[in-house]
Scaffold this active site. Sequence first.
Site, PDB file in Angstrom:
ATOM      1  N   TYR A  94      20.785  67.170  26.619  1.00 13.91           N
ATOM      2  CA  TYR A  94      20.191  67.613  27.879  1.00 13.91           C
ATOM      3  C   TYR A  94      18.880  66.870  28.071  1.00 13.91           C
ATOM      4  CZ  TYR A  94      23.357  71.649  28.117  1.00 13.91           C
ATOM      5  OH  TYR A  94      24.460  72.449  28.210  1.00 13.91           O
ATOM      6  N   HIS A  96      17.150  66.863  31.690  1.00 11.95           N
ATOM      7  CA  HIS A  96      16.413  67.527  32.778  1.00 11.95           C
ATOM      8  C   HIS A  96      15.188  66.718  33.189  1.00 11.95           C
ATOM      9  CE1 HIS A  96      19.053  70.932  32.656  1.00 11.95           C
ATOM     10  NE2 HIS A  96      18.835  71.101  31.355  1.00 11.95           N
ATOM     11  N   GLU A 118      23.523  67.296  31.672  1.00 10.75           N
ATOM     12  CA  GLU A 118      23.525  68.084  32.911  1.00 10.75           C
ATOM     13  C   GLU A 118      23.968  67.296  34.139  1.00 10.75           C
ATOM     14  OE1 GLU A 118      20.795  67.236  31.279  1.00 10.75           O
ATOM     15  OE2 GLU A 118      19.370  66.349  32.672  1.00 10.75           O
ATOM     16  N   SER A 134      25.088  77.695  31.169  1.00 12.82           N
ATOM     17  CA  SER A 134      24.835  78.536  32.343  1.00 12.82           C
ATOM     18  C   SER A 134      25.497  79.903  32.166  1.00 12.82           C
ATOM     19  CB  SER A 134      25.363  77.858  33.601  1.00 12.82           C
ATOM     20  OG  SER A 134      24.591  76.732  33.922  1.00 12.82           O
ATOM     21  N   VAL A 239      19.621  79.183  41.200  1.00 14.35           N
ATOM     22  CA  VAL A 239      19.908  78.148  42.194  1.00 14.35           C
ATOM     23  C   VAL A 239      19.961  76.782  41.533  1.00 14.35           C
ATOM     24  CG1 VAL A 239      18.752  76.916  44.085  1.00 14.35           C
ATOM     25  CG2 VAL A 239      19.031  79.386  44.197  1.00 14.35           C
ATOM     26  N   LEU A 240      20.826  75.926  42.021  1.00 14.14           N
ATOM     27  CA  LEU A 240      20.841  74.542  41.531  1.00 14.14           C
ATOM     28  C   LEU A 240      21.091  73.582  42.688  1.00 14.14           C
ATOM     29  CD1 LEU A 240      20.816  72.576  39.075  1.00 14.14           C
ATOM     30  CD2 LEU A 240      23.289  72.697  39.122  1.00 14.14           C
ATOM     31  N   ASP A 270      14.137  75.492  34.266  1.00 13.49           N
ATOM     32  CA  ASP A 270      14.362  74.177  33.641  1.00 13.49           C
ATOM     33  C   ASP A 270      14.427  73.068  34.689  1.00 13.49           C
ATOM     34  OD1 ASP A 270      16.790  75.071  34.638  1.00 13.49           O
ATOM     35  OD2 ASP A 270      17.974  74.149  33.062  1.00 13.49           O
TER      36      ASP A 270
HETATM   37  P1  NAD Z   1      25.670  76.211  40.005  1.00 13.64           P
HETATM   38  O1  NAD Z   1      25.704  74.886  40.671  1.00 13.64           O
HETATM   39  O2  NAD Z   1      26.899  76.744  39.374  1.00 13.64           O
HETATM   40  O3  NAD Z   1      25.167  77.306  41.039  1.00 13.64           O
HETATM   41  C1  NAD Z   1      24.056  77.096  41.860  1.00 13.64           C
HETATM   42  C2  NAD Z   1      24.243  77.930  43.119  1.00 13.64           C
HETATM   43  O4  NAD Z   1      23.025  77.855  43.876  1.00 13.64           O
HETATM   44  C3  NAD Z   1      25.375  77.421  44.034  1.00 13.64           C
HETATM   45  O5  NAD Z   1      26.299  78.459  44.275  1.00 13.64           O
HETATM   46  C4  NAD Z   1      24.628  76.992  45.299  1.00 13.64           C
HETATM   47  O6  NAD Z   1      25.398  77.204  46.483  1.00 13.64           O
HETATM   48  C5  NAD Z   1      23.407  77.896  45.231  1.00 13.64           C
HETATM   49  N1  NAD Z   1      22.276  77.441  46.051  1.00 13.64           N
HETATM   50  C6  NAD Z   1      21.786  76.180  46.207  1.00 13.64           C
HETATM   51  N2  NAD Z   1      20.707  76.193  47.022  1.00 13.64           N
HETATM   52  C7  NAD Z   1      20.518  77.500  47.377  1.00 13.64           C
HETATM   53  C8  NAD Z   1      19.564  78.164  48.188  1.00 13.64           C
HETATM   54  N3  NAD Z   1      18.575  77.492  48.815  1.00 13.64           N
HETATM   55  N4  NAD Z   1      19.657  79.514  48.326  1.00 13.64           N
HETATM   56  C9  NAD Z   1      20.641  80.213  47.698  1.00 13.64           C
HETATM   57  N5  NAD Z   1      21.579  79.628  46.909  1.00 13.64           N
HETATM   58  C10 NAD Z   1      21.511  78.296  46.760  1.00 13.64           C
HETATM   59  O7  NAD Z   1      24.462  76.129  38.940  1.00 13.64           O
HETATM   60  P2  NAD Z   1      24.294  77.015  37.615  1.00 13.64           P
HETATM   61  O8  NAD Z   1      25.031  76.366  36.506  1.00 13.64           O
HETATM   62  O9  NAD Z   1      24.597  78.424  37.955  1.00 13.64           O
HETATM   63  O10 NAD Z   1      22.730  76.824  37.293  1.00 13.64           O
HETATM   64  C11 NAD Z   1      21.724  77.532  38.031  1.00 13.64           C
HETATM   65  C12 NAD Z   1      20.352  77.158  37.492  1.00 13.64           C
HETATM   66  O11 NAD Z   1      20.177  77.658  36.159  1.00 13.64           O
HETATM   67  C13 NAD Z   1      20.090  75.648  37.368  1.00 13.64           C
HETATM   68  O12 NAD Z   1      18.792  75.359  37.840  1.00 13.64           O
HETATM   69  C14 NAD Z   1      20.209  75.365  35.890  1.00 13.64           C
HETATM   70  O13 NAD Z   1      19.462  74.229  35.506  1.00 13.64           O
HETATM   71  C15 NAD Z   1      19.602  76.631  35.351  1.00 13.64           C
HETATM   72  N6  NAD Z   1      19.862  76.929  33.920  1.00 13.64           N
HETATM   73  C16 NAD Z   1      18.797  77.319  33.181  1.00 13.64           C
HETATM   74  C17 NAD Z   1      18.944  77.670  31.861  1.00 13.64           C
HETATM   75  C18 NAD Z   1      17.754  78.169  31.094  1.00 13.64           C
HETATM   76  O14 NAD Z   1      17.825  78.281  29.867  1.00 13.64           O
HETATM   77  N7  NAD Z   1      16.650  78.498  31.742  1.00 13.64           N
HETATM   78  C19 NAD Z   1      20.215  77.585  31.260  1.00 13.64           C
HETATM   79  C20 NAD Z   1      21.302  77.181  32.047  1.00 13.64           C
HETATM   80  C21 NAD Z   1      21.123  76.856  33.397  1.00 13.64           C
END
Ligand code: NAD
Length: 363
Positions: A94, A96, A118, A134, A239-240, A270
């Site tokens: 990863y 990022h 990622e 995720s 959100v992503l 992240d």
């Molecule tokens: P994903 O692509 O499966 O889902 C993201 C969702 O966000 C989508 O359904 C999309 O339509 C929605 N979206 C985009 N812009 C939006 C907005 N303005 N308003 C509302 N919804 C919106 O992604 P994911 O795998 O679920 O990952 C989500 C986040 O979690 C990412 O930023 C990822 O990097 C983060 N993450 C963090 C950790 C951690 O340890 N902190 C671990 C895993 C993932």
Amino acid sequence: MQIGVPKEIKSQEFRVGLTPEAVGELTANGHSLYVETGAGQGIDASDEHYQQAGANILPHAEAVFSTAELIVKVKEPQPSECDLLGPQHILFTYLHLAPDKALTDALMNSGATCIAYETVTDDQGRLPLLRPMSQVAGRLSAQAGAQALESIFGGRGLLMGGVPGVMPARVTVIGGGVVGQNAIQIALGMGAEVTVLDRSPEVLERLSHQFGPALKTLYATGSSLEGAVLDSDLVISAVLVSGAGAPKLVTRDMVKRMNSGAVLVDVAIDQGGCFETSQPTTHADPTYVMDGVVHYCVANMPGAVPRTSTQALTNATLPHVLSLADQGWREALRADSNLRNGLNVTDGVLTCVPVAQSQGRNA
Ligand code: NAD
């Protein structure tokens, strides 16, 4: 190929790049494995376990980096690891990079070929190497949020599911992708009242179909989001925007107007975080209170459950490690456009367009 697995050195990171089982698969395919002593400690995999799988144990990271060509890790390289990277290396981990210009510069200066988990895709354009983490982070976000709602952590003193005769906590999940879906599943399982907001009508339809009337779904606009956030006890950001920084959806002004003792879990931290008030935290000190609101902003949430996480991650990465090792990186990327999308940096050049755009650079 010579494949190296250093011990992870990021604070409170207990996962490891490859399990002994994965090492066994690679050695069975004719590759030489070099594992740093103690690398598997956090998942209870000893040096002997790795040796039985055919790995050589090396005493420190310097030895792993100077022996191996392909380095398989979990987290982005820390400064001391960047110093060990050279043009001879393929780094698979990863990264990022979007919010991290300093790391991007360090990787470009190293000359290494850096393939980020990622941004690897599948045939549907999804992110299969982000998916298992995720799933873990989504499930953990509801657990972490539930704990932070307890008074001793600064929270509102609420039990997620309430008890008979007492209302449950109100939980808002922003983003209904993999993290969001898993957060919803656990929060509903705990008995909370859950609302999800997303920009995609298809996502909302899928979730509505999956969870039925127990889940409230809302199309995400500025005002629907503000209304849901102000009405919540716990808000989880999930959100992503692929490869780019997270949009700042919750402003400091909104945070100031939230219920006192409400909790924000910024899973998207992240990628820079969705709350204007978010600062990255660690498992050692996961929360802080700002404007009366508890913030949980751990950037490597799956590191808290390293056994589950390492196994889930290795299940997803192993086929790619095999193809990089079997074919070499140039041929492996030529043959597989999904793996090619993982290439972020090579030969001093930043190659990932969304990362470059978010940093105002050319790719
Ligand atoms: P994903 O692509 O499966 O889902 C993201 C969702 O966000 C989508 O359904 C999309 O339509 C929605 N979206 C985009 N812009 C939006 C907005 N303005 N308003 C509302 N919804 C919106 O992604 P994911 O795998 O679920 O990952 C989500 C986040 O979690 C990412 O930023 C990822 O990097 C983060 N993450 C963090 C950790 C951690 O340890 N902190 C671990 C895993 C993932």
